[in-house]
Scaffold this active site. Structure first.
Site, PDB file in Angstrom:
ATOM      1  N   SER A 187       8.011  -4.322 -25.704  1.00 38.25           N
ATOM      2  CA  SER A 187       7.604  -3.009 -24.858  1.00 38.25           C
ATOM      3  C   SER A 187       8.312  -2.960 -23.336  1.00 38.25           C
ATOM      4  O   SER A 187       8.080  -3.936 -22.528  1.00 38.25           O
ATOM      5  CB  SER A 187       6.204  -3.027 -24.946  1.00 38.25           C
ATOM      6  OG  SER A 187       5.796  -2.003 -24.050  1.00 38.25           O
ATOM      7  N   HIS A 218      11.008  -1.138 -27.733  1.00 38.55           N
ATOM      8  CA  HIS A 218       9.555  -0.187 -28.000  1.00 38.55           C
ATOM      9  C   HIS A 218       9.538   0.551 -26.658  1.00 38.55           C
ATOM     10  O   HIS A 218       9.372  -0.115 -25.589  1.00 38.55           O
ATOM     11  CB  HIS A 218       8.455  -1.178 -28.220  1.00 38.55           C
ATOM     12  CG  HIS A 218       7.149  -0.419 -28.569  1.00 38.55           C
ATOM     13  ND1 HIS A 218       6.832   0.279 -29.672  1.00 38.55           N
ATOM     14  CD2 HIS A 218       6.106  -0.196 -27.804  1.00 38.55           C
ATOM     15  CE1 HIS A 218       5.684   0.679 -29.622  1.00 38.55           C
ATOM     16  NE2 HIS A 218       5.190   0.632 -28.609  1.00 38.55           N
ATOM     17  N   ASP A 260       6.965   3.157 -24.812  1.00 35.18           N
ATOM     18  CA  ASP A 260       5.598   3.704 -24.377  1.00 35.18           C
ATOM     19  C   ASP A 260       5.642   4.892 -23.631  1.00 35.18           C
ATOM     20  O   ASP A 260       5.575   4.873 -22.303  1.00 35.18           O
ATOM     21  CB  ASP A 260       4.800   2.472 -23.795  1.00 35.18           C
ATOM     22  CG  ASP A 260       4.438   1.421 -24.845  1.00 35.18           C
ATOM     23  OD1 ASP A 260       3.926   1.738 -26.102  1.00 35.18           O
ATOM     24  OD2 ASP A 260       4.668   0.141 -24.700  1.00 35.18           O
ATOM     25  N   MET A 284       3.509   7.896 -22.200  1.00 34.01           N
ATOM     26  CA  MET A 284       2.216   7.999 -21.824  1.00 34.01           C
ATOM     27  C   MET A 284       1.918   9.326 -21.216  1.00 34.01           C
ATOM     28  O   MET A 284       2.829   9.503 -20.041  1.00 34.01           O
ATOM     29  CB  MET A 284       1.468   6.950 -21.384  1.00 34.01           C
ATOM     30  CG  MET A 284       1.433   5.714 -22.048  1.00 34.01           C
ATOM     31  SD  MET A 284       0.666   4.332 -21.396  1.00 34.01           S
ATOM     32  CE  MET A 284       1.165   2.964 -22.204  1.00 34.01           C
ATOM     33  N   HIS A 303       6.922   5.338 -29.116  1.00 33.22           N
ATOM     34  CA  HIS A 303       5.578   5.462 -29.150  1.00 33.22           C
ATOM     35  C   HIS A 303       5.045   6.413 -28.359  1.00 33.22           C
ATOM     36  O   HIS A 303       4.726   6.229 -27.103  1.00 33.22           O
ATOM     37  CB  HIS A 303       4.753   3.798 -29.047  1.00 33.22           C
ATOM     38  CG  HIS A 303       3.365   3.884 -29.213  1.00 33.22           C
ATOM     39  ND1 HIS A 303       2.877   2.646 -28.905  1.00 33.22           N
ATOM     40  CD2 HIS A 303       2.615   4.889 -29.601  1.00 33.22           C
ATOM     41  CE1 HIS A 303       1.237   3.102 -29.026  1.00 33.22           C
ATOM     42  NE2 HIS A 303       1.254   4.096 -29.550  1.00 33.22           N
ATOM     43  N   MET A 332       2.136   8.399 -26.943  1.00 36.03           N
ATOM     44  CA  MET A 332       0.749   8.330 -26.696  1.00 36.03           C
ATOM     45  C   MET A 332       0.525   9.497 -25.763  1.00 36.03           C
ATOM     46  O   MET A 332       0.143   9.556 -24.572  1.00 36.03           O
ATOM     47  CB  MET A 332       0.256   7.044 -25.738  1.00 36.03           C
ATOM     48  CG  MET A 332       0.172   5.854 -26.756  1.00 36.03           C
ATOM     49  SD  MET A 332       0.195   4.240 -25.836  1.00 36.03           S
ATOM     50  CE  MET A 332       2.160   4.219 -25.477  1.00 36.03           C
ATOM     51  N   MET A 387      -2.643  -0.228 -33.508  1.00 37.69           N
ATOM     52  CA  MET A 387      -2.966  -0.557 -32.241  1.00 37.69           C
ATOM     53  C   MET A 387      -4.060  -1.656 -32.103  1.00 37.69           C
ATOM     54  O   MET A 387      -5.387  -1.515 -32.595  1.00 37.69           O
ATOM     55  CB  MET A 387      -3.516   0.622 -31.279  1.00 37.69           C
ATOM     56  CG  MET A 387      -2.448   1.636 -31.065  1.00 37.69           C
ATOM     57  SD  MET A 387      -1.137   1.145 -30.106  1.00 37.69           S
ATOM     58  CE  MET A 387      -1.634   0.062 -28.734  1.00 37.69           C
ATOM     59  N   ASP A 432       0.669  -3.828 -31.998  1.00 35.25           N
ATOM     60  CA  ASP A 432       1.000  -3.347 -30.592  1.00 35.25           C
ATOM     61  C   ASP A 432      -0.201  -3.657 -30.017  1.00 35.25           C
ATOM     62  O   ASP A 432      -1.326  -2.909 -29.939  1.00 35.25           O
ATOM     63  CB  ASP A 432       1.437  -2.072 -30.470  1.00 35.25           C
ATOM     64  CG  ASP A 432       1.983  -1.521 -29.076  1.00 35.25           C
ATOM     65  OD1 ASP A 432       1.966  -2.473 -28.119  1.00 35.25           O
ATOM     66  OD2 ASP A 432       2.162  -0.220 -29.055  1.00 35.25           O
TER      67      ASP A 432
HETATM   68  C1  DX5 Z   1      -0.168  -0.253 -24.926  1.00 34.42           C
HETATM   69  C2  DX5 Z   1       1.416  -0.155 -25.500  1.00 34.42           C
HETATM   70  C3  DX5 Z   1       1.804  -1.264 -25.664  1.00 34.42           C
HETATM   71  C4  DX5 Z   1       1.884  -2.427 -24.466  1.00 34.42           C
HETATM   72  C5  DX5 Z   1       1.774  -3.703 -24.988  1.00 34.42           C
HETATM   73  O1  DX5 Z   1      -0.801   0.842 -24.933  1.00 34.42           O
HETATM   74  O2  DX5 Z   1       1.290   0.832 -26.287  1.00 34.42           O
HETATM   75  O3  DX5 Z   1       3.263  -1.235 -26.126  1.00 34.42           O
HETATM   76  O4  DX5 Z   1       3.165  -2.008 -23.716  1.00 34.42           O
HETATM   77  O5  DX5 Z   1       1.581  -4.585 -24.170  1.00 34.42           O
HETATM   78  P1  DX5 Z   1       1.051  -6.153 -24.059  1.00 34.42           P
HETATM   79  O6  DX5 Z   1       1.771  -6.827 -25.197  1.00 34.42           O
HETATM   80  O7  DX5 Z   1       1.169  -6.583 -22.794  1.00 34.42           O
HETATM   81  O8  DX5 Z   1      -0.440  -5.948 -24.594  1.00 34.42           O
HETATM   82 ZN    ZN Z   2       3.202   0.753 -27.472  1.00 29.48          ZN
END
Ligand code: DX5
Ligand code: ZN
Length: 211
Positions: A7, A32, A34, A36, A65, A67, A136, A172
């Site tokens: 990620s 990956h 993320d 947000m 991903h 969010m 998740m 994840d």
């Molecule tokens: C959390 C993200 C993850 C995050 C995972 O909301 O979707 O992808 O980066 O991080 P770790 O591996 O540190 O839990």
């Molecule tokens: Zn993620």
């Protein structure tokens, strides 16, 4: 065999292209990303312009991903940015089936993610259309949280539910060498890891340890 998707949330944001190249060299299978929006989750990361800017630096699949609230509006933005897989949250969609169809209409792989408290039954009537289910194992929003052990049972249920279907199961949040092994045993195909991959800077060793 399990795929590892580091990620970028844990990467050094001041040099994302170097980080992407280093992850590819270290044996990552997917990247990956993320996204947000500060509404669906209490954090704000990056959008399609940033993803597009790092797209030329690797051929690895971009696993985006989302969010974000109302992801349908943004799906075309991430198609344009070079996403290969677009995953939306079931909780963020009023019309999940329509949003999945929209992703597929662009020829992209479609994923649906579930927060820890969301039951897998919401996937029942879209299951045949999915390329990916993202479980998740922490409440989304931040890296470095601890793995929710109840998600092992959920992964196993999804594995049974998706028997004979094409969707991969991705997990994840809170993945380390220990939780990785438990997820794999329960049926996970892809593991996302932020902190565990970026810790102490030896990406290759860290990815191998997870695998
Ligand atoms: C959390 C993200 C993850 C995050 C995972 O909301 O979707 O992808 O980066 O991080 P770790 O591996 O540190 O839990
Ligand atoms: Zn993620």
């Amino acid at each position: 065999m399990v795929l590892i998707a580091p990620s970028m949330l844990s990467a050094d944001f001041s040099c994302l292209k170097d980080e992407v190249k280093a992850l590819a060299m270290a044996g990552a299978d997917w990247i990956h990303l993320d996204v947000m929006d500060g509404h669906f989750v209490e954090n704000l990361t990056f959008g399609p312009m940033v993803i597009k800017s790092i797209r030329p630096y690797t051929n690895l699949p971009f696993d985006v991903h989302l969010m974000v609230d109302n992801p349908s509006k943004m799906i075309p933005w991430f198609v344009n940015a070079g996403a290969d897989i677009i995953t939306i949250h079931a909780e963020a969609c009023k019309h999940l089936d329509r949003a999945v169809e929209l992703i597929k209409s662009y020829g992209k792989k479609a994923g649906v993610s579930l927060n820890p408290s969301t039951p897998e039954t919401v996937l029942e009537y879209v299951a045949d259309k999915l390329d990916l289910v993202l479980v998740m194992s922490v409440n989304p929003g931040f890296g470095g949280q601890s793995f929710n052990p109840l998600m092992i049972e959920k992964i196993a249920k999804i594995k049974t539910m998706f028997k004979g279907k094409k969707a991969l199961i991705e997990v994840d949040g809170g993945i380390n060498a220990l939780t990785a092994a438990e997820c794999k045993a329960a049926g996970a195909d892809v593991l996302v890891a932020g902190s565990a991959v970026f810790a102490n800077g030896d990406y290759k060793k860290n990815i191998e340890a997870l695998r």
